[in-house]
Structures are given as structure tokens and as C-alpha cells.
Design a protein around this motif. Sequence first.
Motif, PDB file in Angstrom:
ATOM      1  N   UNK A 521       0.820  -1.214   0.000  1.00  0.00           N
ATOM      2  CA  UNK A 521       0.000   0.000   0.000  1.00  0.00           C
ATOM      3  C   UNK A 521       0.856   1.267   0.000  1.00  0.00           C
ATOM      4  N   UNK A 522       2.029   1.187   0.586  1.00  0.00           N
ATOM      5  CA  UNK A 522       2.902   2.357   0.658  1.00  0.00           C
ATOM      6  C   UNK A 522       3.547   2.693  -0.681  1.00  0.00           C
ATOM      7  N   UNK A 523       3.508   1.752  -1.625  1.00  0.00           N
ATOM      8  CA  UNK A 523       4.284   1.920  -2.862  1.00  0.00           C
ATOM      9  C   UNK A 523       3.418   2.030  -4.119  1.00  0.00           C
ATOM     10  N   UNK A 544     -10.384  -3.502  -0.398  1.00  0.00           N
ATOM     11  CA  UNK A 544      -9.693  -2.761   0.655  1.00  0.00           C
ATOM     12  C   UNK A 544      -8.625  -1.848   0.077  1.00  0.00           C
ATOM     13  N   UNK A 545      -7.912  -2.321  -0.945  1.00  0.00           N
ATOM     14  CA  UNK A 545      -6.920  -1.478  -1.611  1.00  0.00           C
ATOM     15  C   UNK A 545      -7.600  -0.268  -2.248  1.00  0.00           C
ATOM     16  N   UNK A 546      -8.725  -0.501  -2.914  1.00  0.00           N
ATOM     17  CA  UNK A 546      -9.450   0.590  -3.579  1.00  0.00           C
ATOM     18  C   UNK A 546      -9.917   1.636  -2.572  1.00  0.00           C
ATOM     19  N   UNK A 547     -10.350   1.193  -1.387  1.00  0.00           N
ATOM     20  CA  UNK A 547     -10.831   2.129  -0.373  1.00  0.00           C
ATOM     21  C   UNK A 547      -9.687   2.897   0.278  1.00  0.00           C
ATOM     22  N   UNK A 548      -8.548   2.223   0.432  1.00  0.00           N
ATOM     23  CA  UNK A 548      -7.403   2.865   1.082  1.00  0.00           C
ATOM     24  C   UNK A 548      -6.687   3.838   0.157  1.00  0.00           C
ATOM     25  N   UNK A 549      -6.663   3.524  -1.129  1.00  0.00           N
ATOM     26  CA  UNK A 549      -5.940   4.337  -2.108  1.00  0.00           C
ATOM     27  C   UNK A 549      -6.916   4.837  -3.177  1.00  0.00           C
ATOM     28  N   UNK A 551      -6.742   7.142  -5.220  1.00  0.00           N
ATOM     29  CA  UNK A 551      -6.104   7.542  -6.469  1.00  0.00           C
ATOM     30  C   UNK A 551      -5.738   6.372  -7.367  1.00  0.00           C
ATOM     31  N   UNK A 552      -5.943   5.149  -6.882  1.00  0.00           N
ATOM     32  CA  UNK A 552      -5.703   3.952  -7.682  1.00  0.00           C
ATOM     33  C   UNK A 552      -7.015   3.447  -8.245  1.00  0.00           C
ATOM     34  N   UNK A 553      -6.998   3.054  -9.502  1.00  0.00           N
ATOM     35  CA  UNK A 553      -8.156   2.394 -10.114  1.00  0.00           C
ATOM     36  C   UNK A 553      -7.923   0.896 -10.008  1.00  0.00           C
ATOM     37  N   UNK A 554      -8.843   0.199  -9.366  1.00  0.00           N
ATOM     38  CA  UNK A 554      -8.708  -1.239  -9.118  1.00  0.00           C
ATOM     39  C   UNK A 554      -9.757  -1.973  -9.944  1.00  0.00           C
ATOM     40  N   UNK A 555      -9.300  -2.735 -10.917  1.00  0.00           N
ATOM     41  CA  UNK A 555     -10.190  -3.508 -11.781  1.00  0.00           C
ATOM     42  C   UNK A 555     -10.024  -4.991 -11.492  1.00  0.00           C
ATOM     43  N   UNK A 556     -11.136  -5.704 -11.476  1.00  0.00           N
ATOM     44  CA  UNK A 556     -11.101  -7.162 -11.339  1.00  0.00           C
ATOM     45  C   UNK A 556     -11.960  -7.753 -12.453  1.00  0.00           C
ATOM     46  N   UNK A 590     -18.340  -6.736 -17.859  1.00  0.00           N
ATOM     47  CA  UNK A 590     -17.643  -7.842 -17.194  1.00  0.00           C
ATOM     48  C   UNK A 590     -16.296  -7.405 -16.604  1.00  0.00           C
ATOM     49  N   UNK A 591     -15.951  -6.138 -16.735  1.00  0.00           N
ATOM     50  CA  UNK A 591     -14.778  -5.587 -16.052  1.00  0.00           C
ATOM     51  C   UNK A 591     -15.292  -4.720 -14.912  1.00  0.00           C
ATOM     52  N   UNK A 592     -15.075  -5.172 -13.694  1.00  0.00           N
ATOM     53  CA  UNK A 592     -15.628  -4.484 -12.538  1.00  0.00           C
ATOM     54  C   UNK A 592     -14.577  -3.586 -11.894  1.00  0.00           C
ATOM     55  N   UNK A 593     -14.940  -2.324 -11.702  1.00  0.00           N
ATOM     56  CA  UNK A 593     -14.068  -1.367 -11.030  1.00  0.00           C
ATOM     57  C   UNK A 593     -14.558  -1.196  -9.598  1.00  0.00           C
ATOM     58  N   UNK A 594     -13.692  -1.526  -8.643  1.00  0.00           N
ATOM     59  CA  UNK A 594     -14.087  -1.518  -7.237  1.00  0.00           C
ATOM     60  C   UNK A 594     -14.020  -0.105  -6.661  1.00  0.00           C
TER      61      UNK A 594
END
Length: 594
Positions: A521-523, A544-549, A551-556, A590-594
Motif C-alpha cells: 500500500x505504501x508503494x 480494501x486497496x481501492x478504499x485505502x488508495x 487515487x488507484x483504479x482497481x479492476x477485477x 464484465x470488467x468491474x471497477x471496485x
Amino acid sequence: MRENRADVTAVVDDYQPPCPDQVLENVLENVLRFLNDRRDRNAVSLVCKSWYRAEAFTRTDLFIGNCYAISPHRASERFHRLYSVVIKGKPRFADFSLMPINWGAHFTPWLSAFAAAYPWLEKVYLKRMSITDDDLARLSAAFPLFKELTLVCCDGFGTSGLAILASSCRQLRVLDLIEDELNDDDDDADWISCFPENGTFLESLSFDCVELQINFTALERLVARSPNLKKLRLNQSVSVEQLYRLMVRAPQLTHLGTGSFSPPQNLAAPGANEPDYRAAFAACRSLVCLSGFRDIVPGYLPVIYPVCRNLTSLYLSYANINALELQSVICHCHKLQKLWVLDTVRDEGLDAVGATCKDLLELRVFPFDAREDSEGFVSELGLLAISNGCRKLRSILYFCQRMTNAAVVTMSKNCPDLVVFRLCIMGRLRPDHATKQPMDEGFGAIAMNCKKLTRLAVSGLLTDKAFAYIGMYGKLVRTLSVAFAGDSDMGLKYVLEGCSNLQKLEIRDCPFGDSALLSGLHHYYNMRFFWMSSSRVTVQACREVAQTLPGMVVEVFSGDTVAVRDEDEYADTLYMYRSLAGPRNDNPSYVRIL
């Protein structure tokens, strides 16, 4: 006279000296015009607001490593004098069919913004982007001074769009199509015939990835009326006899992609009635790069001997030739700096390379059969031959089925200036071929001894110890690719905590889970992207990564068109990247952004 003096005195009294900040900004702008490296410019823009403005005002070339990292509107609003643009889209694993269909990376919104902001735009370079025929038509109309288009690993377009581009861009100098996938349902337009009839400015034309037949008569006329043409890469439909006719008309070529390098279908075998191919090559005294050889008939190889002594680049990654055939060519190539071959040349062929090519800087050995259980034709012996003979080597990509720690350690000592080291042991979890031990010491030696290393790809049987070495010594590594390796989450933790310059991390089929993911998370804000597929990461950890950061786009997503659901425990594929624009709005369902 007194009145004149009074007027001068009044003007002097009214004079206001420029603001010191404005003077400094003008001086800075003049200095920045000589600063070309994009990383240096990025560093300058972070000094203060005035330097930020000056850098934006003087920038003419824009590099965007991820098309979703910034919005087209924001880019055009900041930079006002762009003449050249480089945009990259999908991550590299798209080349291995690991991305879902129609994932994104469309050029259309970028084209819309640039058409309004930069009517003087001259150069566009796209990699792994989707560009349509309509985009090509609009590009041709929007930029009257357009000169260079390079498309690498792109899709979505066909020959109709190329025809419009060729006919409309009268000042076109470069049209390079490299490993693109053209539409199958295209109407097969005769795009080669669409270039201006009264002479062209063409300097580079590459279309070796176009699988359709081309109008050779039109191509021959085009080459004849393009006196500035230096680079020509032909597709598989061009025979060696047609290649001869083109070379006779363009002896000024410096880079040549030979096409099929086989005789016409109506010619059973090389014969006495054929043209003097050797003389045609001998006449091209400026040739420094050869590629192509897609359907090579080895009997034609001797015709290139006259140019081998001047070659600095030789790309044989489509040529199914054996060791003796490579040796017959490579013994003439003493100036060679870049070489790509298939593993069909075997260790004996690489031994000839090591004995001859003392100035070699880059080597890539690709597999003829890329299956995990394939036989494989090169081994640690070939790697040893290269490391013993090519001490100036800077970059290597090596596919094999077996390897030893000793061979890799030797390379780390013999080639300490390596910047790129990519060793792909295709069989899963393959240990040291001789000792049956993990490959930890070999990759550890590369990280330890190669102080300039910026790109590393690891494979084979590896434990967390290998990643501890990488984290401890790989301080300059910017790109790391990992496949089928690691013992536990500690392996990834070592990397994320130790590799402070890491920008691109690609992981597939490794036993890394939630704690490993959360340890970075720090990097993550310092990275361009992070890819992880077929691992043990849960959807909850990704959330959790998406909520903490933010500025990051998290796709699954999964490998098909099935969307990830809330009740799913594991994320089949995680792709996250930093973005100033926030989550994109063109993702498929079918590409979900959290």
C-alpha cells in the motif's frame, strides 16, 4: 530639441521593469527547449509552480504510459504546443490472450481532444490501443501537416482506414504497422495504390503484419517514386523475386524486411534463370538492418552475405533455420548489435554467435514451440556461450526448457552491464537442471552483480529466497515479471519493500495472497500498474486497496465475459493503476471497477 528630450524623459519615467519572476521564467523556457528526456522534464515540472508552467509551455513531445492515467481533456489543457504523442493502452499480458475481449484502450477520445487542441500535430505512436477506420479517417482530416503514424500491437482497423490515410496525408513520412491485428471483415481495400502519384515523402513503410495480399504493381511504383525511403518491411505475400525488383529500385534502403524470402509458387526450386539476388543485396551498401524471412528457403540465405559485414541488427525470429544455416550467416556479422532468433538454431548456433558477435548488445531467443511440455532446443549451454563471448551484452530474452544456476551466475559475472534480463523457463516449476535445486542463486546473482538492471523476468522453481535477493539488490528495477514462482506471501513482500523504483509489476500463477497485496500500500502510488492473475488474492482485499488508495483504479475481471460478483471469493485477475482521471467510464460490464 527640448520637447524631444521631454518626451524621452516621460517615456523613461513611465517604463516599468519586468517582474523578476517573469524574467526567470523566460530564461527557464529557453533552457528547457534543450531538455528532451521525458523523465528529466517530469522532474523539472515538480520543482515549483513556475517551473511546472514553463515545462508545460515548452513541451512538444508527450508520452503517456497508460491511456487511463490521465484524461485527454486534462492533457490537452496542460500542454499547448504538442507536435508528437506516444500513448500506450493495454498491459503487456494482452499479448498472451489474458485480457477479456473489448477491454478498452480506445483512441477515439484522445483523437477528439487532440483534433481540437493540436491541428498542427505531426506524429502519433500507439501501442496496444484500439483504433478504428473512422479514427484513421478523422486523423487524416484533422491534422493537415501529419507526418508519422506508428501502430504497435493495435487492433480495430483495416485496409479501408489505411487507404484513407494514404490518400489524405500528403506529407506522410512514416507508416509503420508492427504486430497489429487488422479486421478480418474488412473489404480488402487497395490501400497501397492510394499514396500520391506525383511523388511521396515516405521514409519508412512497414506492413509485415498485414496478412492480406497487396497490389505488388502499386507497391513497386510507390517505392520507385519515394526517393527518401530508408526503411521497408514487407509482408508474407511478397516473394523473393518481387523483393529483388523492389531492391533494384531502392538501393538507398537502410532497413529491410524481406517478406517471405521464398520463391514464387510457380517456381519449384532455385534455378539458373532467376535474378541475381546477391547483386541486388550487394548494391544496397547502406543496409544495416534485416528482418522478415517468414517462409524462408534456406538455399537463398547466401544471397545476403554481401551485406552481413555492415549489419548491426538481424531479426530472424520468424526464420526456422538450424545451427549450420545460422553459422553460415553469422560468421560474416562482426558488427552485429541486435539479434533475434528462434531456438531452432540450438546451442551450437548460439556458440557461433558468441564466437563472432563481440559487440552484441541485445539477444532474443524465441521458442519455435511455446507449449510448456515442448522439447526445447536451447539450454544453459547456449546461455554460457553467449555470456562467454558477448561481454558487452545489455539485454537478453531467453526461452528454454532447462537451465542451471551456474550458467546464470556466470552470465551475471561476464555481463555486469545487463539492463534487461528475461529468462523464461517454459516448463512450470523447473529446478536447476544439474543439481535439482531451486533457481534462487542464479537470479540472486543477476540482481546482485548487474548494478544497472532495470527489467527482470523470473521463472522456474523459485523460493522466497530469490525474491529476498531481488528486494535487497534490485534497487533500480522498474519492471518485474513473475510466473509460477514463490513459496508464500513473503516473496512479494520482499519485492514491494525493497524495490523502491518499481513501476510495473506483472504476476501470474503465483501463490501470493491478501497479505502480500496489502503489504504494498505504501508503494502503489509510485507505480504505473500492477497485474496479478491466477493467484490467491480475494475480492475483499482488492476492495480494501481501492478504499485505502482512492487515487488507484482497481479492476477485477475473469478471462471471459463473466462479471466478478460480490459473492465470489477470489479475484481471477487484478489490474490496478494510478490515475488522475479517476475510474474510467468505458469499461465493459464484465470488467468491474471496485
